[in-house]
Structure formats: structure tokens, C-alpha cells
Motif scaffolding. Structure first.
Motif, PDB file in Angstrom:
ATOM      1  N   ALA A   1       0.842  -1.195   0.000  1.00 40.20           N
ATOM      2  CA  ALA A   1       0.000   0.000   0.000  1.00 40.20           C
ATOM      3  C   ALA A   1       0.869   1.233   0.000  1.00 40.20           C
ATOM      4  O   ALA A   1       0.634   2.185  -0.709  1.00 40.20           O
ATOM      5  CB  ALA A   1      -0.922   0.009   1.224  1.00 40.20           C
ATOM      6  N   GLY A   2       1.886   1.214   0.825  1.00 35.32           N
ATOM      7  CA  GLY A   2       2.814   2.323   0.870  1.00 35.32           C
ATOM      8  C   GLY A   2       2.232   3.601   1.422  1.00 35.32           C
ATOM      9  O   GLY A   2       2.751   4.669   1.205  1.00 35.32           O
ATOM     10  N   THR A   3       1.098   3.536   2.081  1.00 36.58           N
ATOM     11  CA  THR A   3       0.500   4.769   2.570  1.00 36.58           C
ATOM     12  C   THR A   3       0.799   4.996   4.037  1.00 36.58           C
ATOM     13  O   THR A   3       1.101   6.105   4.447  1.00 36.58           O
ATOM     14  CB  THR A   3      -1.019   4.739   2.378  1.00 36.58           C
ATOM     15  OG1 THR A   3      -1.541   3.623   3.103  1.00 36.58           O
ATOM     16  CG2 THR A   3      -1.381   4.608   0.922  1.00 36.58           C
ATOM     17  N   GLY A   4       0.676   3.966   4.832  1.00 35.99           N
ATOM     18  CA  GLY A   4       0.918   4.105   6.264  1.00 35.99           C
ATOM     19  C   GLY A   4       0.121   5.243   6.850  1.00 35.99           C
ATOM     20  O   GLY A   4       0.590   5.982   7.680  1.00 35.99           O
TER      21      GLY A   4
ATOM     22  N   THR B   1      10.541  18.900   9.730  1.00 37.17           N
ATOM     23  CA  THR B   1      11.887  18.380   9.467  1.00 37.17           C
ATOM     24  C   THR B   1      12.154  18.322   7.969  1.00 37.17           C
ATOM     25  O   THR B   1      13.235  18.710   7.498  1.00 37.17           O
ATOM     26  CB  THR B   1      12.048  16.976  10.085  1.00 37.17           C
ATOM     27  OG1 THR B   1      11.894  17.070  11.503  1.00 37.17           O
ATOM     28  CG2 THR B   1      13.434  16.404   9.764  1.00 37.17           C
ATOM     29  N   LEU B   2      11.186  17.849   7.208  1.00 40.09           N
ATOM     30  CA  LEU B   2      11.333  17.780   5.756  1.00 40.09           C
ATOM     31  C   LEU B   2      11.476  19.175   5.151  1.00 40.09           C
ATOM     32  O   LEU B   2      12.317  19.407   4.271  1.00 40.09           O
ATOM     33  CB  LEU B   2      10.134  17.069   5.137  1.00 40.09           C
ATOM     34  CG  LEU B   2      10.062  15.553   5.341  1.00 40.09           C
ATOM     35  CD1 LEU B   2       8.688  15.035   4.924  1.00 40.09           C
ATOM     36  CD2 LEU B   2      11.157  14.844   4.553  1.00 40.09           C
ATOM     37  N   ILE B   3      10.659  20.099   5.611  1.00 39.98           N
ATOM     38  CA  ILE B   3      10.690  21.464   5.077  1.00 39.98           C
ATOM     39  C   ILE B   3      12.045  22.113   5.321  1.00 39.98           C
ATOM     40  O   ILE B   3      12.618  22.747   4.428  1.00 39.98           O
ATOM     41  CB  ILE B   3       9.561  22.309   5.705  1.00 39.98           C
ATOM     42  CG1 ILE B   3       8.205  21.814   5.199  1.00 39.98           C
ATOM     43  CG2 ILE B   3       9.729  23.788   5.374  1.00 39.98           C
ATOM     44  CD1 ILE B   3       7.006  22.411   5.927  1.00 39.98           C
ATOM     45  N   GLU B   4      12.577  21.922   6.519  1.00 44.55           N
ATOM     46  CA  GLU B   4      13.861  22.528   6.863  1.00 44.55           C
ATOM     47  C   GLU B   4      15.020  21.844   6.135  1.00 44.55           C
ATOM     48  O   GLU B   4      15.903  22.507   5.592  1.00 44.55           O
ATOM     49  CB  GLU B   4      14.068  22.459   8.376  1.00 44.55           C
ATOM     50  CG  GLU B   4      13.084  23.327   9.153  1.00 44.55           C
ATOM     51  CD  GLU B   4      12.940  22.902  10.599  1.00 44.55           C
ATOM     52  OE1 GLU B   4      13.763  22.082  11.066  1.00 44.55           O
ATOM     53  OE2 GLU B   4      11.997  23.361  11.262  1.00 44.55           O
ATOM     54  N   ARG B   5      15.005  20.532   6.113  1.00 42.05           N
ATOM     55  CA  ARG B   5      16.129  19.796   5.520  1.00 42.05           C
ATOM     56  C   ARG B   5      16.242  20.042   4.017  1.00 42.05           C
ATOM     57  O   ARG B   5      17.352  20.158   3.491  1.00 42.05           O
ATOM     58  CB  ARG B   5      15.962  18.301   5.781  1.00 42.05           C
ATOM     59  CG  ARG B   5      17.056  17.467   5.116  1.00 42.05           C
ATOM     60  CD  ARG B   5      17.039  16.028   5.562  1.00 42.05           C
ATOM     61  NE  ARG B   5      18.086  15.266   4.903  1.00 42.05           N
ATOM     62  CZ  ARG B   5      18.328  13.983   5.126  1.00 42.05           C
ATOM     63  NH1 ARG B   5      17.609  13.325   6.008  1.00 42.05           N
ATOM     64  NH2 ARG B   5      19.296  13.355   4.485  1.00 42.05           N
TER      65      ARG B   5
ATOM     66  N   ALA C   1      -2.432  10.037   7.758  1.00 45.11           N
ATOM     67  CA  ALA C   1      -1.478  10.548   8.733  1.00 45.11           C
ATOM     68  C   ALA C   1      -0.070  10.107   8.412  1.00 45.11           C
ATOM     69  O   ALA C   1       0.188   9.417   7.463  1.00 45.11           O
ATOM     70  CB  ALA C   1      -1.867  10.052  10.122  1.00 45.11           C
ATOM     71  N   VAL C   2       0.840  10.533   9.290  1.00 43.76           N
ATOM     72  CA  VAL C   2       2.265  10.308   9.078  1.00 43.76           C
ATOM     73  C   VAL C   2       2.635   8.840   9.024  1.00 43.76           C
ATOM     74  O   VAL C   2       2.043   8.027   9.695  1.00 43.76           O
ATOM     75  CB  VAL C   2       3.054  10.999  10.205  1.00 43.76           C
ATOM     76  CG1 VAL C   2       2.763  10.380  11.539  1.00 43.76           C
ATOM     77  CG2 VAL C   2       4.539  10.962   9.940  1.00 43.76           C
ATOM     78  N   ARG C   3       3.655   8.588   8.192  1.00 38.71           N
ATOM     79  CA  ARG C   3       4.273   7.265   8.205  1.00 38.71           C
ATOM     80  C   ARG C   3       5.750   7.462   7.967  1.00 38.71           C
ATOM     81  O   ARG C   3       6.196   8.515   7.520  1.00 38.71           O
ATOM     82  CB  ARG C   3       3.681   6.360   7.126  1.00 38.71           C
ATOM     83  CG  ARG C   3       4.183   6.636   5.730  1.00 38.71           C
ATOM     84  CD  ARG C   3       3.481   5.721   4.751  1.00 38.71           C
ATOM     85  NE  ARG C   3       4.125   5.735   3.464  1.00 38.71           N
ATOM     86  CZ  ARG C   3       5.127   4.936   3.124  1.00 38.71           C
ATOM     87  NH1 ARG C   3       5.642   4.092   3.987  1.00 38.71           N
ATOM     88  NH2 ARG C   3       5.650   4.984   1.914  1.00 38.71           N
TER      89      ARG C   3
ATOM     90  N   ALA D   1       3.262  15.604   0.518  1.00 32.22           N
ATOM     91  CA  ALA D   1       3.385  14.667  -0.601  1.00 32.22           C
ATOM     92  C   ALA D   1       4.563  13.725  -0.386  1.00 32.22           C
ATOM     93  O   ALA D   1       4.474  12.522  -0.631  1.00 32.22           O
ATOM     94  CB  ALA D   1       3.556  15.427  -1.914  1.00 32.22           C
ATOM     95  N   ILE D   2       5.677  14.264   0.109  1.00 36.61           N
ATOM     96  CA  ILE D   2       6.860  13.441   0.387  1.00 36.61           C
ATOM     97  C   ILE D   2       6.538  12.395   1.442  1.00 36.61           C
ATOM     98  O   ILE D   2       6.814  11.203   1.285  1.00 36.61           O
ATOM     99  CB  ILE D   2       8.022  14.327   0.867  1.00 36.61           C
ATOM    100  CG1 ILE D   2       8.534  15.218  -0.269  1.00 36.61           C
ATOM    101  CG2 ILE D   2       9.163  13.463   1.427  1.00 36.61           C
ATOM    102  CD1 ILE D   2       9.526  16.278   0.181  1.00 36.61           C
ATOM    103  N   LEU D   3       5.940  12.861   2.530  1.00 38.85           N
ATOM    104  CA  LEU D   3       5.683  11.995   3.671  1.00 38.85           C
ATOM    105  C   LEU D   3       4.635  10.934   3.364  1.00 38.85           C
ATOM    106  O   LEU D   3       4.801   9.762   3.688  1.00 38.85           O
ATOM    107  CB  LEU D   3       5.235  12.847   4.857  1.00 38.85           C
ATOM    108  CG  LEU D   3       5.258  12.201   6.232  1.00 38.85           C
ATOM    109  CD1 LEU D   3       6.650  11.739   6.604  1.00 38.85           C
ATOM    110  CD2 LEU D   3       4.754  13.192   7.276  1.00 38.85           C
TER     111      LEU D   3
END
Length: 347
Positions: free
Chosen positions: A25-28, A207-211, A43-45, A100-102
Motif C-alpha cells: 500500500a505504501g501509505t501508512g 523536518t522535511l521542510i527545513e532539511r 497521517a504520518v508514516r 506529498a513526500i511523507l
């Protein structure tokens, strides 16, 4: 003893089967239906770089082996579309890209890859298209469990991004809009518990936005202009900083220098400063305006009229498309009196 070994073996097999369903599924995601029947996003995965688990190739024909290259390409693929849509809808493009990344594991989850193109784990159907997949849910306390659910299926990333914006424009997500969220951190905090039930959702997004410097996409389209300097014999960081009017710490930071020694060498190219320059729209081409002389040509009175019985100044003027005053002026008449046989100048 044998039965205990058998139970352990069965437990391991069950765990592997569960993990395989999650990876396919890859959604988590943690998702639910809103009161209006529209899919609330997942939600987050754990994203791919954290788990090292990728189950599908990107939707494009290119398959990357370098994770950094994969990440950079994915951001470029959706970045400009996200910038444009966010700008038109009072949203943060940085948050959109991070989600979208997460949610899609950099576009490589089974749900995000072709032929599904669902970047945000939105449940339900789109244009009567859906796909059923296993997804991991969060009960709000951090505990996960797995269910099967129907997710929207798109023809391409563009549809997925536009559908995301449609969902975020609903009043229940008003707090994620720029007019109500002063910073992207405010937007991600608002989405936590609404967009997703995971209690640390905003932490992962921030974290993604900053990195990956995703706030660059919150600005109008532009380019990064870098000022550089080639080190000469006898140069020092202090001297170069003074020459360009910048701080030594800025040069150290931009070039990853050892702050304790600030060692540089001749021939080394140093970044002095970086400046984001907005791309200006092309100026409209200058147009040359031709002034047309609209002053009417001065009439000429090179024709004549001989007064006959029944003529009057008014009737003669009308015949030659003149005014009575004009006819009198041209012929130096002091009154309206005219005589039979008299010759008058007319147009």
C-alpha cells in the motif's frame, strides 16, 4: 519445546505478511471520512529514507539508485505545480510538498506510483476511480493497526495536487491557509490532529521542510544568485569578509569551513553570499503610437449659387450642407436679405 518454536515461527510469518501488506500500500496513513463524506487525508508514516524500504519505482521512466538524486528529482517534479497552486489558493507550497513526500514516500509508494498517482493518501474515489489497499492507522496514542480501504486513483500527479487543494479549501482546513497561519509551522501544527491523527505529524513535516529548503517554493519563482571569490596567496577569511562586507561566520557556514582554524588555500573558490532573486515577468514590448491629425480640413468655397425666386439663406445652406451663419460669413452678408439673381459662394 517444539510447539513453542512453531508458535514463534508462525508469529514471524504473520509479521512478515503484515509488513508486506503495508509496503504494497505504501501509505501508512491514518484516514477517516469527514462528516461531508470527503476523504480526510492520511497521517504520518515513516518515509523511505528512514526505513530504507521502497516498493515501487517512481511514476517516471527514470529509476534512481542515489536517494539524494531521487529526492531532488521528486521535489522538482511537483515543486512548480505546488508553488503555483499554493500561491493561487493562499496555501504554503512547502507544506504541500512535505505532505506529498511523507504520504507517498517520495512518490515511490504503491499508492503514489503509476497507475494510481495518489500523493496524499486521500480516501474515496476520484472520477469514479479508486484502488483498494492496506493502510496503517494510528489510534491517536501512537499505537498502529492495519485496515483495508479504498483510495482515490488519479491519471497523473497534477490531478492529485489539484484534488489536495480542493480538499484544503474546505472550511475545516481554513487554519492551514496563510491568512490564518502566520508561518508554515503554524500550518503544520493546525493539520496535526485534523489532516492526520498522528500526534507528531507536524514534527515530521517541519523536518522535511527545513532539511530540503522547501520554503523556497513559498516564494515567487526566482533563482539563487551566488557570489564567489577565488582565494589568492595571503588571503584570509577575515580579509575576504571585510572586502565584501559580510561576516566571517557567513563564509565559514556557506563553505563548511573548520570554524576553529578557518583554513583556506590559493585557488579555492569560496561562496561569499547567496541571494534569492525573484524572476521578473517580461516587460511588455514598447509600442510606438502614431498621432493622427484629426483636425478637419478647412472647407473651400469654390462653388457658386445664383439666387432664384423662392430661395432663402436657410434653404441654400441646407442644400450645400452649410449653416446659415457660415453662408452669411462667406458672403459678407449683414442680414438674411438676398436678391433674385444674386450670386453666393457655397461649398
Amino acid at each position: 519445546m517444539a510447539s513453542r518454536v512453531a508458535r514463534i515461527h508462525e508469529q514471524r510469518l504473520a509479521a512478515r505478511r503484515l509488513r508486506r501488506k503495508q509496503l504494497l500500500a505504501g501509505t501508512g496513513t491514518v484516514a477517516a471520512l469527514s462528516s461531508l463524506g470527503i476523504g480526510v487525508l492520511g497521517a504520518v508514516r515513516g518515509h523511505a529514507e528512514a526505513t530504507g524500504q521502497v516498493t515501487a519505482a517512481p511514476p517516471s521512466s527514470t529509476v534512481f539508485t542515489d536517494p539524494d538524486q531521487t529526492h531532488s528529482q521528486f521535489i522538482k517534479t511537483i515543486g512548480e505545480s505546488a508553488r503555483d497552486l499554493a500561491n493561487k489558493n493562499d496555501l504554503y507550497a512547502s507544506v504541500m510538498i512535505a505532505q506529498a513526500i511523507l504520504e507517498s514516500s517520495w512518490g515511490q509508494s504503491g499508492l503514489a506510483a503509476a497507475p494510481n498517482y495518489n500523493l496524499f493518501g486521500i480516501k474515496g474515489s476520484f472520477n469514479n476511480q479508486s484502488v483498494n489497499m492496506a493502510t496503517q492507522e494510528d489510534d491517536g496514542t501512537g499505537k498502529r493497526y492495519t485496515i483495508n480501504a479504498g483510495f482515490r486513483k488519479y491519471d497523473n500527479y497534477t490531478q492529485s495536487l489539484q484534488d489536495y487543494v480542493t480538499l484544503l479549501n474546505h472550511s475545516m482546513y481554513a487554519g492551514a491557509h496563510k491568512k490564518n497561519a502566520a508561518t508554515y509551522q503554524d500550518a503544520t501544527k493546525f493539520l496535526t490532529g485534523r489532516y492526520a491523527t498522528a500526534t507528531d505529524y507536524n514534527t515530521h513535516l517541519n523536518t522535511l521542510i527545513e532539511r530540503y529548503h522547501l520554503t523556497d517554493y513559498d516564494k515567487p519563482a526566482g533563482k539563487l544568485v551566488v557570489t564567489t571569490y577565488t582565494v589568492k596567496a595571503g588571503d584570509s577569511v577575515a580579509g575576504i569578509a571585510a572586502q565584501y562586507g559580510v561576516s566571517m561566520s557567513q563564509i565559514v557556514s556557506l563553505n563548511n569551513l573548520d570554524a576553529s582554524t578557518m583554513t583556506i588555500y590559493p585557488g579555492q573558490v569560496l561562496k561569499i553570499k547567496e541571494q534569492y532573486v525573484q524572476t521578473q515577468p517580461a516587460a511588455p514590448a514598447a509600442t510606438t503610437q502614431t498621432t493622427t491629425n484629426t483636425t478637419p480640413a478647412k472647407p473651400t468655397y469654390d462653388h457658386s449659387h445664383t439666387v432664384v425666386a423662392g430661395d432663402s439663406l436657410a434653404s441654400i445652406a441646407k442644400q450645400y450642407k452649410m449653416t446659415t451663419d457660415e453662408l452669411k460669413s462667406v458672403n459678407d452678408l449683414q442680414s438674411n436679405l438676398i436678391l433674385v439673381g444674386q450670386t453666393l459662394k457655397v461649398r
